[in-house]
Design a protein around this motif. Structure first.
Motif, short mmCIF file in Angstrom:
data_model
loop_
_atom_site.label_atom_id
_atom_site.label_comp_id
_atom_site.label_asym_id
_atom_site.label_seq_id
_atom_site.Cartn_x
_atom_site.Cartn_y
_atom_site.Cartn_z
N GLU A 210 29.61 -13.91 6.88
CA GLU A 210 30.19 -14.93 7.45
C GLU A 210 30.40 -16.15 6.50
OE1 GLU A 210 27.74 -16.23 10.72
OE2 GLU A 210 27.56 -14.30 11.85
N ARG B 229 34.39 -16.62 6.53
CA ARG B 229 35.07 -15.42 7.17
C ARG B 229 36.31 -15.69 8.06
NH1 ARG B 229 31.11 -11.31 10.05
NH2 ARG B 229 31.14 -12.85 11.60
N TYR C 251 41.54 -11.17 10.80
CA TYR C 251 41.89 -10.51 9.56
C TYR C 251 42.71 -9.07 9.65
CZ TYR C 251 41.70 -7.95 4.87
OH TYR C 251 42.03 -7.48 3.93
N TRP C 252 43.47 -8.50 9.37
CA TRP C 252 44.48 -7.60 9.58
C TRP C 252 43.41 -6.30 9.22
CZ3 TRP C 252 44.74 -3.74 5.86
CH2 TRP C 252 44.81 -4.43 4.35
N ASP D 104 38.92 -15.16 10.72
CA ASP D 104 39.27 -14.44 12.14
C ASP D 104 40.42 -14.01 12.07
OD1 ASP D 104 36.65 -15.49 12.87
OD2 ASP D 104 37.58 -17.36 13.94
N HIS E 157 46.39 -17.68 6.61
CA HIS E 157 45.03 -18.34 7.14
C HIS E 157 45.53 -19.73 8.03
CE1 HIS E 157 42.75 -16.11 3.94
NE2 HIS E 157 42.61 -15.33 5.00
N GLU F 133 39.53 -4.43 7.93
CA GLU F 133 38.16 -4.17 8.20
C GLU F 133 37.56 -5.78 8.12
OE1 GLU F 133 33.73 -2.13 7.12
OE2 GLU F 133 35.90 -1.45 6.52
N PRO F 134 36.91 -6.32 9.10
CA PRO F 134 36.25 -7.66 8.86
C PRO F 134 35.19 -7.67 7.82
CG PRO F 134 36.56 -7.16 11.03
CD PRO F 134 36.80 -5.97 10.50
N ALA F 135 34.96 -8.77 6.95
CA ALA F 135 33.79 -8.76 6.20
C ALA F 135 32.50 -9.02 6.86
CB ALA F 135 34.10 -10.31 5.30
N THR G 167 34.36 -8.10 -0.05
CA THR G 167 34.94 -7.34 1.09
C THR G 167 34.02 -6.48 1.50
OG1 THR G 167 35.90 -5.71 -0.19
CG2 THR G 167 37.46 -7.75 0.47
N PRO H 191 40.27 -11.31 3.81
CA PRO H 191 39.17 -11.30 4.76
C PRO H 191 38.26 -12.67 4.94
CG PRO H 191 38.60 -10.17 3.05
CD PRO H 191 39.96 -10.41 2.79
#
Length: 492
Positions: free
Chosen positions: A209, A197, A201-202, A199, A97, A204-206, A486, A181
């Motif tokens: 927010e 959240r 993220y490798w 930005d 992060h 699936e995005p959460a 997640t 995430p």
């Protein structure tokens, strides 16, 4: 009520931007205990993982909602025929992060740090079998074990094994930096911890927010917070007499699940008179599990007779080893030379099952002549006095780490238990990968602990989850101490 204000605000936004009503993207979760710090690799408190596991920090593997081992930062792995060499293929393009890159060097740093002589990892034994960690290339790392360990991929999914970076490891207690995430936003000590959240993220995005973990030590305060909408989820809360009120309210979903939390009357086995087996057996016979379960878990706890979860296929029901029998307990005390009983102390951490259960157990012990002085302690003091310094007689705590019967083979562990026969079983278990053989060894280990009455084995802590009926994706069971966000989202 705040929840309706939030919904109204969301509606205004939706009307301004289009005909569809946008789903909420924030969530406030209540939790009874505040973490002492925010580094899962440097503390035993379950509350650390309950905030950060899978959300902020990730390991090579991860434990799923059904207790299964899943890929995480390692997308795959292979093991040599002799079971000693693990080769992990890592995901590429992953960043921490703070913007630094994740690669094999971070894995080596983490595992070497965890097993070092000066390691502060609360589960250092997870890494004891490692002989070396080698970087093959940025996306490949090999781990060589001194002896085969069938549970190694599972062990790497614990919160204590999450991957940290050398650039941020020393400051993770206050400002945690992971690859998950969500990223850490704020810690208002004594009040709340906020994640947002991440930005880029490798995976699936959460859907969320923002997630706030609100510290609410008292169930009496948690109920009005839930009913008013200030808090939308209590993933693991003992509400006592207030539970039926929430269960009857259609705005909420109440899910009674299982945990890995063996709730025990922890006993200092080297401190007289608890170093006498007859005394420990007397205490075991003095315990009325049903009364404790009814009073400390709302009747939802499952009785246990050893340190093992009833949800595990290797579980053996040993609750009949020392049935509730106060008369037999008094006989055993007499045989131990303590016919008149004795005085002791019972240190209780600030969780409902411990404080409520402590009152009941003290009353039960009093019936056989043992006067237990109740000493309430804060969580940080419990970790220092009981867990670290072993300065206690008796205590009550729930061990929520997954499948952790091996802690009884640790010579410096706070129970002060030492049995070579038990150690031999655990040593053989660590060398065994065949499931049927492992389950048989687990059975042997459970029986030794039950026979030795090492601790007072009370019940498996239930997971009482309560959340807004429109929230989905929270775990119903707790195979590991986590509030995995997640997959959590609001239904429209």
């Amino acid at each position: 009520m705040n929840i309706w204000k939030s919904v109204a605000a969301a509606a205004v936004v939706a009307l301004a931007s289009g005909p569809a009503l946008a789903a909420r993207a924030d969530l406030v979760l209540g939790m009874p205990l505040e973490p002492p710090h925010l580094d899962p690799t440097a503390g035993a408190a379950a509350a650390i993982d309950e905030v950060l596991y899978a959300n902020v920090f990730e390991g090579l593997t991860r434990i799923g909602s059904r207790g299964e081992v899943l890929p995480a930062l390692a997308e795959s792995w292979t093991v040599s025929d002799d079971g000693k060499l693990y080769t992990f293929k890592l995901r590429t393009g992953v960043k921490f992060h703070d913007g630094t890159d994740f690669d094999a060097a971070d894995v080596k740093f983490t595992l070497d740090r965890a097993r070092a002589d000066d390691s502060t990892n609360a589960q250092k034994a997870l890494f004891a079998a490692i002989e070396s960690v080698d970087v093959v290339d940025p996306a490949t790392v090999t781990v060589t074990l001194g002896t085969p360990q069938g549970s190694f991929p599972y062990n790497m999914g614990w919160g204590d094994a999450v991957i940290v970076a050398p650039e941020s490891a020393d400051t993770n207690k206050e400002k945690p930096v992971g690859t998950g995430p969500f990223k850490f936003d704020n810690w208002a000590k004594g009040s709340s911890i906020t994640l947002v959240r991440a930005d880029g993220y490798w995976g699936e995005p959460a859907a969320l927010e923002k997630a706030e973990f609100r510290i609410i030590p008292d169930a009496a305060a948690a109920v009005p917070a839930l009913l008013s909408g200030d808090v939308q989820a209590l993933p693991n809360f003992q509400l006592g007499d207030a539970l039926p009120q929430v269960q009857s309210d259609p705005r909420f979903k109440v899910v009674i699940g299982s945990t890995e939390g063996e709730t025990i009357l922890a006993t200092n086995n080297k401190k007289p008179p608890f170093d006498n087996l007859k005394v420990r057996q007397a205490i075991a016979h003095a315990i009325d599990r049903k009364a404790i379960i009814d009073g400390a878990s709302g009747g939802f706890g499952v009785p246990i007779g050893s340190h093992f979860s009833p949800a595990n296929e290797a579980y053996v029901d040993l609750t009949g080893t020392y049935p509730y029998d106060p008369a037999k307990a008094k006989e055993l005390l007499k045989e131990a030379g303590l016919e008149s009983g004795f005085k002791t102390t019972l240190k209780l951490p600030p969780v409902g099952y411990a404080r409520d259960g402590g009152q009941i157990i003290a009353s039960q012990l009093r019936e056989i002549g043992i006067e237990a002085e109740i000493i309430p302690v804060e969580w940080a003091d419990w970790l220092k006095q009981v867990f670290t310094e072993k300065d206690y007689d008796l205590s009550i705590v729930s061990h929520t780490e997954p499948n952790d019967i091996g802690i009884y083979a640790r010579k410096e562990y706070y129970f002060n238990y030492d049995n070579p026969a038990f150690d031999k079983v655990i040593e053989e278990l660590n060398l065994t990968s065949d499931v049927a053989k492992r389950n048989a060894l687990y059975g042997q280990a459970q029986k030794i602990l039950a026979d030795d009455a090492v601790n007072g084995f009370l019940f498996e802590l239930p997971k009482i989850g309560i959340w807004d009926a429109k929230v989905e994706g929270l775990w119903e069971n707790s195979p590991i101490q986590a509030n995995d966000l997640t997959k959590v989202k609001w239904m429209e």
